[in-house]
Design a protein around this motif. Structure first.
Motif, PDB file in Angstrom:
ATOM      1  N   LEU A  43       0.856  -1.189   0.000  1.00 41.00           N
ATOM      2  CA  LEU A  43       0.000   0.000   0.000  1.00 41.00           C
ATOM      3  C   LEU A  43       0.888   1.234   0.000  1.00 41.00           C
ATOM      4  O   LEU A  43       2.026   1.187   0.476  1.00 41.00           O
ATOM      5  CB  LEU A  43      -0.903   0.018   1.235  1.00 41.00           C
ATOM      6  CG  LEU A  43      -1.909  -1.119   1.364  1.00 41.00           C
ATOM      7  CD1 LEU A  43      -2.588  -1.063   2.732  1.00 41.00           C
ATOM      8  CD2 LEU A  43      -2.936  -1.065   0.251  1.00 41.00           C
ATOM      9  N   TYR A  44       0.367   2.335  -0.528  1.00 41.97           N
ATOM     10  CA  TYR A  44       1.123   3.581  -0.557  1.00 41.97           C
ATOM     11  C   TYR A  44       0.841   4.395   0.699  1.00 41.97           C
ATOM     12  O   TYR A  44      -0.311   4.626   1.048  1.00 41.97           O
ATOM     13  CB  TYR A  44       0.765   4.407  -1.791  1.00 41.97           C
ATOM     14  CG  TYR A  44       1.186   3.752  -3.077  1.00 41.97           C
ATOM     15  CD1 TYR A  44       2.509   3.782  -3.481  1.00 41.97           C
ATOM     16  CD2 TYR A  44       0.270   3.085  -3.873  1.00 41.97           C
ATOM     17  CE1 TYR A  44       2.912   3.178  -4.652  1.00 41.97           C
ATOM     18  CE2 TYR A  44       0.665   2.471  -5.046  1.00 41.97           C
ATOM     19  CZ  TYR A  44       1.984   2.517  -5.426  1.00 41.97           C
ATOM     20  OH  TYR A  44       2.383   1.904  -6.581  1.00 41.97           O
ATOM     21  N   CYS A  45       1.890   4.828   1.365  1.00 42.05           N
ATOM     22  CA  CYS A  45       1.734   5.681   2.545  1.00 42.05           C
ATOM     23  C   CYS A  45       1.609   7.132   2.083  1.00 42.05           C
ATOM     24  O   CYS A  45       1.835   7.426   0.911  1.00 42.05           O
ATOM     25  CB  CYS A  45       2.919   5.497   3.496  1.00 42.05           C
ATOM     26  SG  CYS A  45       4.444   6.295   2.960  1.00 42.05           S
ATOM     27  N   PRO A  46       1.259   8.057   2.972  1.00 43.62           N
ATOM     28  CA  PRO A  46       1.148   9.461   2.562  1.00 43.62           C
ATOM     29  C   PRO A  46       2.459  10.054   2.045  1.00 43.62           C
ATOM     30  O   PRO A  46       2.446  11.033   1.312  1.00 43.62           O
ATOM     31  CB  PRO A  46       0.708  10.177   3.838  1.00 43.62           C
ATOM     32  CG  PRO A  46       0.098   9.129   4.687  1.00 43.62           C
ATOM     33  CD  PRO A  46       0.809   7.861   4.342  1.00 43.62           C
ATOM     34  N   GLY A  47       3.579   9.447   2.396  1.00 43.71           N
ATOM     35  CA  GLY A  47       4.873   9.983   1.981  1.00 43.71           C
ATOM     36  C   GLY A  47       5.448   9.352   0.725  1.00 43.71           C
ATOM     37  O   GLY A  47       6.460   9.823   0.212  1.00 43.71           O
ATOM     38  N   GLY A 117      -3.456   9.137   2.646  1.00 43.71           N
ATOM     39  CA  GLY A 117      -2.844   7.814   2.662  1.00 43.71           C
ATOM     40  C   GLY A 117      -3.861   6.702   2.488  1.00 43.71           C
ATOM     41  O   GLY A 117      -3.563   5.664   1.893  1.00 43.71           O
ATOM     42  N   ILE A 118      -5.067   6.914   2.969  1.00 43.33           N
ATOM     43  CA  ILE A 118      -6.129   5.913   2.809  1.00 43.33           C
ATOM     44  C   ILE A 118      -6.706   5.980   1.399  1.00 43.33           C
ATOM     45  O   ILE A 118      -6.816   4.971   0.700  1.00 43.33           O
ATOM     46  CB  ILE A 118      -7.231   6.125   3.869  1.00 43.33           C
ATOM     47  CG1 ILE A 118      -6.673   5.839   5.267  1.00 43.33           C
ATOM     48  CG2 ILE A 118      -8.447   5.240   3.582  1.00 43.33           C
ATOM     49  CD1 ILE A 118      -7.567   6.285   6.404  1.00 43.33           C
ATOM     50  N   VAL A 119      -7.075   7.190   0.978  1.00 44.55           N
ATOM     51  CA  VAL A 119      -7.763   7.372  -0.298  1.00 44.55           C
ATOM     52  C   VAL A 119      -6.898   6.976  -1.485  1.00 44.55           C
ATOM     53  O   VAL A 119      -7.386   6.370  -2.443  1.00 44.55           O
ATOM     54  CB  VAL A 119      -8.250   8.839  -0.436  1.00 44.55           C
ATOM     55  CG1 VAL A 119      -8.726   9.147  -1.846  1.00 44.55           C
ATOM     56  CG2 VAL A 119      -9.345   9.121   0.567  1.00 44.55           C
ATOM     57  N   ARG A 120      -5.609   7.248  -1.442  1.00 45.47           N
ATOM     58  CA  ARG A 120      -4.758   6.961  -2.606  1.00 45.47           C
ATOM     59  C   ARG A 120      -4.607   5.464  -2.870  1.00 45.47           C
ATOM     60  O   ARG A 120      -4.113   5.063  -3.915  1.00 45.47           O
ATOM     61  CB  ARG A 120      -3.394   7.632  -2.455  1.00 45.47           C
ATOM     62  CG  ARG A 120      -2.448   6.934  -1.519  1.00 45.47           C
ATOM     63  CD  ARG A 120      -1.173   7.668  -1.242  1.00 45.47           C
ATOM     64  NE  ARG A 120      -0.529   8.223  -2.409  1.00 45.47           N
ATOM     65  CZ  ARG A 120       0.701   8.674  -2.449  1.00 45.47           C
ATOM     66  NH1 ARG A 120       1.453   8.633  -1.368  1.00 45.47           N
ATOM     67  NH2 ARG A 120       1.212   9.177  -3.542  1.00 45.47           N
ATOM     68  N   PHE A 125      -9.220   5.912  -6.921  1.00 44.76           N
ATOM     69  CA  PHE A 125      -8.308   7.041  -6.790  1.00 44.76           C
ATOM     70  C   PHE A 125      -6.876   6.646  -7.127  1.00 44.76           C
ATOM     71  O   PHE A 125      -5.928   7.200  -6.580  1.00 44.76           O
ATOM     72  CB  PHE A 125      -8.391   7.619  -5.382  1.00 44.76           C
ATOM     73  CG  PHE A 125      -9.732   8.196  -5.066  1.00 44.76           C
ATOM     74  CD1 PHE A 125     -10.046   9.495  -5.449  1.00 44.76           C
ATOM     75  CD2 PHE A 125     -10.684   7.450  -4.398  1.00 44.76           C
ATOM     76  CE1 PHE A 125     -11.277  10.031  -5.163  1.00 44.76           C
ATOM     77  CE2 PHE A 125     -11.924   7.975  -4.122  1.00 44.76           C
ATOM     78  CZ  PHE A 125     -12.234   9.279  -4.495  1.00 44.76           C
ATOM     79  N   SER A 126      -6.709   5.702  -8.029  1.00 47.42           N
ATOM     80  CA  SER A 126      -5.372   5.236  -8.391  1.00 47.42           C
ATOM     81  C   SER A 126      -4.526   6.354  -9.011  1.00 47.42           C
ATOM     82  O   SER A 126      -3.296   6.275  -9.006  1.00 47.42           O
ATOM     83  CB  SER A 126      -5.453   4.036  -9.335  1.00 47.42           C
ATOM     84  OG  SER A 126      -6.094   4.416 -10.530  1.00 47.42           O
ATOM     85  N   PHE A 127      -5.175   7.412  -9.503  1.00 47.76           N
ATOM     86  CA  PHE A 127      -4.423   8.542 -10.078  1.00 47.76           C
ATOM     87  C   PHE A 127      -3.639   9.289  -9.019  1.00 47.76           C
ATOM     88  O   PHE A 127      -2.757  10.076  -9.336  1.00 47.76           O
ATOM     89  CB  PHE A 127      -5.361   9.497 -10.825  1.00 47.76           C
ATOM     90  CG  PHE A 127      -6.400  10.136  -9.953  1.00 47.76           C
ATOM     91  CD1 PHE A 127      -6.161  11.344  -9.344  1.00 47.76           C
ATOM     92  CD2 PHE A 127      -7.628   9.514  -9.759  1.00 47.76           C
ATOM     93  CE1 PHE A 127      -7.113  11.942  -8.530  1.00 47.76           C
ATOM     94  CE2 PHE A 127      -8.597  10.099  -8.966  1.00 47.76           C
ATOM     95  CZ  PHE A 127      -8.341  11.319  -8.344  1.00 47.76           C
ATOM     96  N   LEU A 128      -3.919   9.039  -7.728  1.00 48.52           N
ATOM     97  CA  LEU A 128      -3.175   9.684  -6.639  1.00 48.52           C
ATOM     98  C   LEU A 128      -1.915   8.911  -6.259  1.00 48.52           C
ATOM     99  O   LEU A 128      -1.118   9.390  -5.448  1.00 48.52           O
ATOM    100  CB  LEU A 128      -4.072   9.836  -5.404  1.00 48.52           C
ATOM    101  CG  LEU A 128      -5.231  10.805  -5.530  1.00 48.52           C
ATOM    102  CD1 LEU A 128      -6.110  10.747  -4.288  1.00 48.52           C
ATOM    103  CD2 LEU A 128      -4.747  12.210  -5.784  1.00 48.52           C
ATOM    104  N   GLN A 129      -1.747   7.737  -6.832  1.00 44.62           N
ATOM    105  CA  GLN A 129      -0.552   6.950  -6.539  1.00 44.62           C
ATOM    106  C   GLN A 129       0.665   7.597  -7.196  1.00 44.62           C
ATOM    107  O   GLN A 129       0.540   8.204  -8.247  1.00 44.62           O
ATOM    108  CB  GLN A 129      -0.738   5.508  -7.013  1.00 44.62           C
ATOM    109  CG  GLN A 129      -1.836   4.799  -6.262  1.00 44.62           C
ATOM    110  CD  GLN A 129      -2.134   3.425  -6.825  1.00 44.62           C
ATOM    111  OE1 GLN A 129      -1.603   3.029  -7.840  1.00 44.62           O
ATOM    112  NE2 GLN A 129      -3.021   2.698  -6.164  1.00 44.62           N
ATOM    113  N   PRO A 130       1.835   7.472  -6.573  1.00 48.69           N
ATOM    114  CA  PRO A 130       3.028   8.098  -7.149  1.00 48.69           C
ATOM    115  C   PRO A 130       3.361   7.527  -8.520  1.00 48.69           C
ATOM    116  O   PRO A 130       3.177   6.326  -8.757  1.00 48.69           O
ATOM    117  CB  PRO A 130       4.129   7.810  -6.139  1.00 48.69           C
ATOM    118  CG  PRO A 130       3.619   6.703  -5.291  1.00 48.69           C
ATOM    119  CD  PRO A 130       2.132   6.725  -5.356  1.00 48.69           C
ATOM    120  N   VAL A 131       3.842   8.407  -9.389  1.00 45.66           N
ATOM    121  CA  VAL A 131       4.198   7.968 -10.756  1.00 45.66           C
ATOM    122  C   VAL A 131       5.683   7.679 -10.837  1.00 45.66           C
ATOM    123  O   VAL A 131       6.472   8.146 -10.094  1.00 45.66           O
ATOM    124  CB  VAL A 131       3.828   9.016 -11.816  1.00 45.66           C
ATOM    125  CG1 VAL A 131       2.327   9.067 -11.967  1.00 45.66           C
ATOM    126  CG2 VAL A 131       4.402  10.368 -11.486  1.00 45.66           C
TER     127      VAL A 131
END
Length: 131
Positions: A43-47, A117-120, A125-131
């Motif tokens: 999972l992606y964290c807020p950072g 961190g939850i929504v991404r 909301f996959s567009f919020l994941q880091p590229v």
């Protein structure tokens, strides 16, 4: 007060120097410190994406920085204000004391980061994941 100022300046120079060395390391090798939360949970964290966000900012690639970590990018003025005030308060008074408004700002930023961190990690909301 003079000793606290000298100590603060030393720490700022130390962390700036370490940050610069890390930036050069990342530029030269493409290897960054991995996110342990992501490595363990997938999972992606807020950072997640912060290293790339800061690297893009240092190269004035604003749009790419925004896509790497939207929350940190948008909250950075508030976080920089909190950091600057904390350093000033420590140097001036020897302790950090936030006003009610500053506490609200700080907890607002933390709340936004937790929600981000939850929504991404939600599929919609996959567009919020880091590229």
């Amino acid at each position: 007060m003079k000793q606290r100022l000298q100590k603060t300046i030393c720490y700022i120079l130390l962390f700036t120097g370490l940050g610069f060395l890390y930036y050069k390391w990342y530029q030269g090798t493409g290897f960054a410190v991995p996110c342990f939360f992501h490595a363990i949970t997938k999972l992606y964290c807020p950072g997640c994406g912060m290293t790339r966000c800061l690297t893009h900012l240092l190269q004035f690639e604003i749009q790419d920085a925004f896509r790497c970590n939207v929350a940190i990018f948008l909250l950075s003025p508030a976080l920089l204000y909190i950091l600057t005030y904390s350093l000033y308060s420590y140097v001036r008074y020897g302790k950090v004391h936030f006003s009610k408004v500053q506490n609200i700002l700080l907890f607002g930023c933390l709340t936004i980061l937790i929600l981000f961190g939850i929504v991404r990690n939600l599929p919609a909301f996959s567009f919020l994941q880091p590229v």
